[in-house]
Scaffold this motif. Structure first.
Motif, short mmCIF file in Angstrom:
data_model
loop_
_atom_site.label_atom_id
_atom_site.label_comp_id
_atom_site.label_asym_id
_atom_site.label_seq_id
_atom_site.Cartn_x
_atom_site.Cartn_y
_atom_site.Cartn_z
N HIS A 296 0.84 -1.19 0.00
CA HIS A 296 0.00 0.00 0.00
C HIS A 296 0.88 1.24 0.00
O HIS A 296 1.85 1.32 0.77
N LEU A 297 0.53 2.19 -0.85
CA LEU A 297 1.31 3.42 -1.00
C LEU A 297 0.73 4.52 -0.13
O LEU A 297 -0.48 4.60 0.09
N ASP A 298 1.61 5.39 0.35
CA ASP A 298 1.15 6.58 1.06
C ASP A 298 0.93 7.68 0.03
O ASP A 298 1.80 8.52 -0.21
N ASP A 299 -0.23 7.65 -0.58
CA ASP A 299 -0.59 8.62 -1.62
C ASP A 299 -1.94 9.25 -1.28
O ASP A 299 -2.93 9.00 -1.95
N PRO A 300 -1.98 10.06 -0.19
CA PRO A 300 -3.24 10.64 0.28
C PRO A 300 -4.02 11.29 -0.85
O PRO A 300 -3.42 11.90 -1.74
N PRO A 301 -5.36 11.19 -0.82
CA PRO A 301 -6.15 10.59 0.27
C PRO A 301 -6.27 9.08 0.15
O PRO A 301 -6.98 8.46 0.94
N ARG A 302 -5.60 8.49 -0.81
CA ARG A 302 -5.71 7.04 -1.00
C ARG A 302 -4.62 6.30 -0.22
O ARG A 302 -3.68 6.89 0.28
N LEU A 303 -4.76 5.00 -0.17
CA LEU A 303 -3.70 4.09 0.24
C LEU A 303 -3.66 3.02 -0.85
O LEU A 303 -4.03 1.87 -0.64
N SER A 304 -3.23 3.43 -2.03
CA SER A 304 -3.34 2.57 -3.21
C SER A 304 -2.71 1.21 -2.97
O SER A 304 -1.60 1.10 -2.42
N SER A 305 -3.41 0.17 -3.40
CA SER A 305 -2.93 -1.20 -3.28
C SER A 305 -2.30 -1.63 -4.61
O SER A 305 -2.90 -1.44 -5.67
N ILE A 306 -1.09 -2.20 -4.55
CA ILE A 306 -0.41 -2.62 -5.78
C ILE A 306 0.18 -4.02 -5.61
O ILE A 306 0.50 -4.46 -4.52
N GLU A 307 0.31 -4.69 -6.73
CA GLU A 307 1.06 -5.94 -6.89
C GLU A 307 0.72 -7.02 -5.86
O GLU A 307 1.56 -7.47 -5.08
N PRO A 308 -0.54 -7.47 -5.85
CA PRO A 308 -0.91 -8.60 -4.98
C PRO A 308 -0.26 -9.90 -5.47
O PRO A 308 -0.17 -10.14 -6.67
N ILE A 309 0.19 -10.71 -4.54
CA ILE A 309 0.84 -11.99 -4.87
C ILE A 309 0.31 -13.07 -3.95
O ILE A 309 0.13 -12.85 -2.75
N VAL A 310 0.08 -14.26 -4.49
CA VAL A 310 -0.16 -15.44 -3.67
C VAL A 310 1.21 -16.06 -3.38
O VAL A 310 1.88 -16.57 -4.28
N LEU A 311 1.62 -16.00 -2.12
CA LEU A 311 2.94 -16.52 -1.74
C LEU A 311 2.93 -18.03 -1.55
O LEU A 311 3.93 -18.70 -1.79
N TRP A 312 1.79 -18.54 -1.09
CA TRP A 312 1.72 -19.97 -0.84
C TRP A 312 0.26 -20.39 -0.78
O TRP A 312 -0.59 -19.66 -0.28
N SER A 313 -0.03 -21.57 -1.33
CA SER A 313 -1.36 -22.15 -1.25
C SER A 313 -1.22 -23.63 -0.93
O SER A 313 -0.45 -24.34 -1.58
N ARG A 314 -1.95 -24.08 0.07
CA ARG A 314 -1.83 -25.48 0.49
C ARG A 314 -2.17 -26.45 -0.63
O ARG A 314 -1.56 -27.51 -0.76
#
Length: 389
Positions: free
Chosen positions: A360-378
């Motif tokens: 999450h970026l500190d880009d007021p007024p947002r907290l933009s979410s970037i680059e989601p990753i699945v690190l592990w899945s059973r």
């Protein structure tokens, strides 16, 4: 009341003992602090805060920001960013991965630490910290810094484990066990294991230049702890027949971080990897343990990538602090790690199903979410695990 009608001393003694057990017993308080668990939604959320480099507060100027930001920017921007992340994303645990205070010209390190951790102590949620290479550069040693941290409100941090039978290097080597959801079959088992290690500051060996590293004594403790937790978990009939996953946190990146480039990582690499000049083998130790799925570090503020090697993701947090060096126009950032449970055939919360992360970026007024990753899945992890005797 006459002397003869006074209660016997044994009653007063019993009352004092009861007060001690209920309210003053430090062991009881420690046990209570140690218990963290998955919520009723089946998720355990961790917020990683890397490299705050906190100094004097409002009078501390920001580094590497755009010209229009300079006049009104200070350490308080770091505090407000962390405060907003806590308020919006409601983590179950906040992890500070070192260089929490500036160190070098910090006049009052205790005051700086109190301000650095204010956003989480005022929120009243559990938090944990490890040390970086700058924390001790003022008037307090690494032991002194960690001794103060463990006294702060709501922290789960520890100086070092007890009863090892040998000396362990560094300060801030400990583990936390995250129990399953309440009223589930795994409510009293650790279904997620968190490892915290002191990666040191600088080499103390004259022939080896550069930064410190995770020493053999720390690796021995990690191996013993991982083995014990795996045995305890695997003895539970409701557990999956593979280890509960683990996550490691420390400050200085391992040499293996140098193996990633744009072809095999998510995120950016904008500066050299400042790892130790020798390889102490801790990455191999984590691979052999069979339970660690990801390791999170700080140290290099404008690197924020994750890359996978031998089944383990190695991830940077990305710089959070405004008194830390950065890159003008490149937002300060923090990392969120979401660990989710699976639902069993009986409709109960079970073992960990997935580990995911995003920034999450500190880009007021947002907290933009970037680059989601699945690190592990059973479901895709296979059954590879270390055989524990």
């Amino acid at each position: 009341m006459s002397v003869h009608n006074k209660p016997p001393i044994s009653i007063y003694l019993s009352i004092l003992i009861l007060i001690y057990v209920l309210f003053l017993n430090p062991l009881r308080a420690e046990d209570k602090r140690q218990e963290i668990r998955f919520g009723n939604n089946g998720v355990f959320r961790i917020l990683q805060v890397a490299d705050m480099h906190y100094d004097y507060g409002k009078s501390t100027e920001c580094l590497d920001v755009l010209p229009y930001q300079k006049k009104s920017c200070s350490d308080f921007n770091t505090t407000e960013f962390v405060r907003r992340m806590i308020r919006v994303h409601k983590p179950n645990l906040v992890v500070f991965t070192g260089d929490n205070i500036f160190g070098f010209d910090t006049i009052d390190p205790v005051r700086s630490m109190n301000m650095a951790f204010e956003a989480v102590t005022e929120a009243g949620i559990p938090w944990a910290a490890v040390l970086g290479n700058h924390d001790q550069e003022s008037s307090l040693s690494r032991e002194g810094i960690m001794t103060h941290i463990v006294k702060l409100p709501h922290t789960l941090s520890r100086i070092n484990p007890d009863g090892l039978g040998y000396e362990i290097d560094g300060f801030g080597n400990y583990n936390l066990e995250v129990k399953g959801a309440l009223h589930s079959p795994l409510a009293n088992k650790s279904v997620l294991n968190l490892y915290f290690l002191d990666s040191g500051d600088y080499s103390t060996v004259a022939s080896i230049p550069g930064y410190g590293w995770i020493k053999p004594s720390q690796q021995l403790w990690f191996q013993q702890t991982s083995d014990r937790l795996q045995q305890e978990y695997m003895s539970e009939p409701e557990a999956q027949k593979s280890p509960a996953p683990g996550i490691a946190f420390f400050h200085i990146p391992l040499p293996e971080f140098k193996l990633f480039d744009a072809s095999n990582m998510t995120g950016v690499r904008q500066e050299p990897i400042s790892s130790p000049s020798i390889n102490s083998g801790f990455f191999t130790t984590m691979v052999e343990s069979g339970d660690v799925k990801a390791a999170f570090v700080g140290h290099d503020h404008i690197n924020d990538f994750c890359g996978k090697l031998n089944g383990i993701y190695l991830c940077y947090g990305g710089g959070t602090g405004y008194h830390a060096y950065g890159k003008a126009g490149w937002s300060r950032r923090a990392r969120v790690i979401d660990v989710s449970l699976e639902i069993t055939m009986n409709g109960n919360w079970g073992s960990v199903k997935t580990i995911k992360t995003r920034k999450h970026l500190d880009d007021p007024p947002r907290l933009s979410s970037i680059e989601p990753i699945v690190l592990w899945s059973r479901h895709y992890a296979g059954r590879r695990r270390k055989v524990v005797p």
